[in-house]
Design a protein around this motif. Sequence first.
Motif, PDB file in Angstrom:
ATOM      1  N   ALA A 182       2.612   0.462  -3.874  1.00  0.00           N
ATOM      2  CA  ALA A 182       3.383   0.037  -4.910  1.00  0.00           C
ATOM      3  C   ALA A 182       2.920  -0.888  -5.861  1.00  0.00           C
ATOM      4  O   ALA A 182       3.033  -1.067  -7.056  1.00  0.00           O
ATOM      5  N   THR A 241       8.085   4.231  -6.757  1.00  0.00           N
ATOM      6  CA  THR A 241       7.064   3.011  -6.596  1.00  0.00           C
ATOM      7  C   THR A 241       6.047   3.635  -6.713  1.00  0.00           C
ATOM      8  O   THR A 241       4.805   2.728  -6.960  1.00  0.00           O
ATOM      9  N   SER A 270       8.671  -2.751  -1.968  1.00  0.00           N
ATOM     10  CA  SER A 270       7.038  -2.179  -2.270  1.00  0.00           C
ATOM     11  C   SER A 270       6.307  -2.607  -1.237  1.00  0.00           C
ATOM     12  O   SER A 270       6.236  -3.383  -0.512  1.00  0.00           O
TER      13      SER A 270
END
Lengths: 335, 335
Positions: free
Chosen positions: A302, A277, A298
């Motif tokens: 990210a 990520t 995420s």
Amino acid sequence: MKIAVDIMGGDNAPTEIIKGSIQALKEINSSLILVGQEKVIKKEIAKYTNNFKNIEIVNADEIITNEDKPVQAVKRKKNSSMIVGLDLVKKREADCFISAGNTGALLVGSLMRVGRIKGIDRPALAPIYPTKKGFSLLVDAGANSDCKPHNLLEFAVMGLIYAEKVLKIEKPKIGLINIGIEKGKGNKLINEAFSLLEDSNLNFIGNVEARNLPEGLVDVIVCDGFTGNIVLKLTEGVAKNMAVMLKQQLMNGIVKKLAAFVLKDVFKNFKSKLDYTEYGGAPLLGIKGAVVKAHGSSNSKAIKNAIKYGEIFAENKVIENIEEMISRMGVDKFE
Amino acid sequence: MKIAVDIMGGDNAPTEIIKGSIQALKEINSSLILVGQEKVIKKEIAKYTNNFKNIEIVNADEIITNEDKPVQAVKRKKNSSMIVGLDLVKKREADCFISAGNTGALLVGSLMRVGRIKGIDRPALAPIYPTKKGFSLLVDAGANSDCKPHNLLEFAVMGLIYAEKVLKIEKPKIGLINIGIEKGKGNKLINEAFSLLEDSNLNFIGNVEARNLPEGLVDVIVCDGFTGNIVLKLTEGVAKNMAVMLKQQLMNGIVKKLAAFVLKDVFKNFKSKLDYTEYGGAPLLGIKGAVVKAHGSSNSKAIKNAIKYGEIFAENKVIENIEEMISRMGVDKFE
């Protein structure tokens, strides 16, 4: 450039998605279109700023969840943040769309609402694969469980261009995941794809064994989506399991406890290296528009990185380059 | 029982093979038949003992190397240690054959000289896969790159019986490697195999995602040989790479050097847990005789363990049990 973000998709939506979007604004030149429930978006933004410069909100009431069946969701939830966002790309009102939502729905939605690049039979998901040297691009990581040899050739072309234009790798090396390095090893699919790649003018260096993938011998790893998904998830699982086992072993004895203490930041560094990520999301290559899948879990960082790479993706005519190369190579004859 | 050992096969042949055989003799009830160049064998044995009790030597002048093409080698090198050893099993002069030599040749040789179990379409290579809990059995790890759904059902049956009879696991749990846990995920092969397994009376618990394999959720992991080989080699590659990266990070600073020192045995413990040669070799399931592939780079300990497991394999009527179960399930209808 205008980058649309699906505020309602992902495990940490909307909070982390908004937070990441606000962070990204400081590091990009583009403006953002936040797509989702307007009230929710406004409330979340208020946590960080009163300044709506470079922020546009497009309302979309529905949400596609991870439990939704992709085809059904795309057909029925036309007013979801995901579909509304994809339509912005389709209508060229956005240059890129980022979503951390349902992967299957994003793929189906991209195909149905935005469409394929001419000459590309099957779009592919292309995340970063962390290696000792940095990273490789893995195409396909799960969009196509059953592939034909020409699909793998297309994956190679798309991966090559994304690696060059977005990841800024010069003359990317392309390899095929196989169970031996010699030509003729492996299954029928890989053997036929090997011949196609060998006959192409791509920088194909041959088969790569799974054990060598973490060494980063190639820049673009080509495989069918079933294999790619297994490679990605197994790498994650082995690394996680190994870290847990090492930590358990470190809990015995005082000296080891000291070592564990010292090792804390080593583990942290290491984990961040393996955390894909970090490098932003995975592009859906082959779609006639820049669509990026961010990891479902995420966090804001990210999302910020996915937006940053999304901007580079949109700026660098990746889609036009793929279309041009596929046409020049005559790969579209397979369609 | 009599266990035949290929003295000339493997990277460390003949020295480590003989050493491991001599070590095994102290821990097994069987006698050994050492197959290979008699002069070499006698010279090596003399390093350890003058006592030839429970040791028989069968001369075989030729050697099949890793560079040999399997089919050619099996057809031409009839007086190789591998083929002579397999013939001992065929003639029932040995109850088991262990070789660390050319995997492809051992598979082809086993098929051509010993033959398949009735009802089994495709034999499979079934090594141990190390997990947090201990280990799982991985079937197939590379014997069959292209599989049909019924092959996977056969792998499950063979794995189940080997896990029960040799690894002494009660009611082994069987899982299918897939890219999602829900039924319907993955490729065509896996979907059809899922249906066959679901309809069987095996202890099938469903799909297992690659990321969960290291946790040891199932005792028998079923997959095609292409996928299995990638899983095995990638696990090895990620673990090795992770260890190297951690060590590199530990080399900065004096305190970290101390930590590295303390960690040495932790790494060693950990490595041994991941080292599947610890558990002996991988059986070639589906062959009408107990044939075991030891790792190519086997040291004496790996050979000793392969022989120990080989004895249990030979003693426990694994082949008869597979034949009986396949016939009872009517799986042989696929042949």
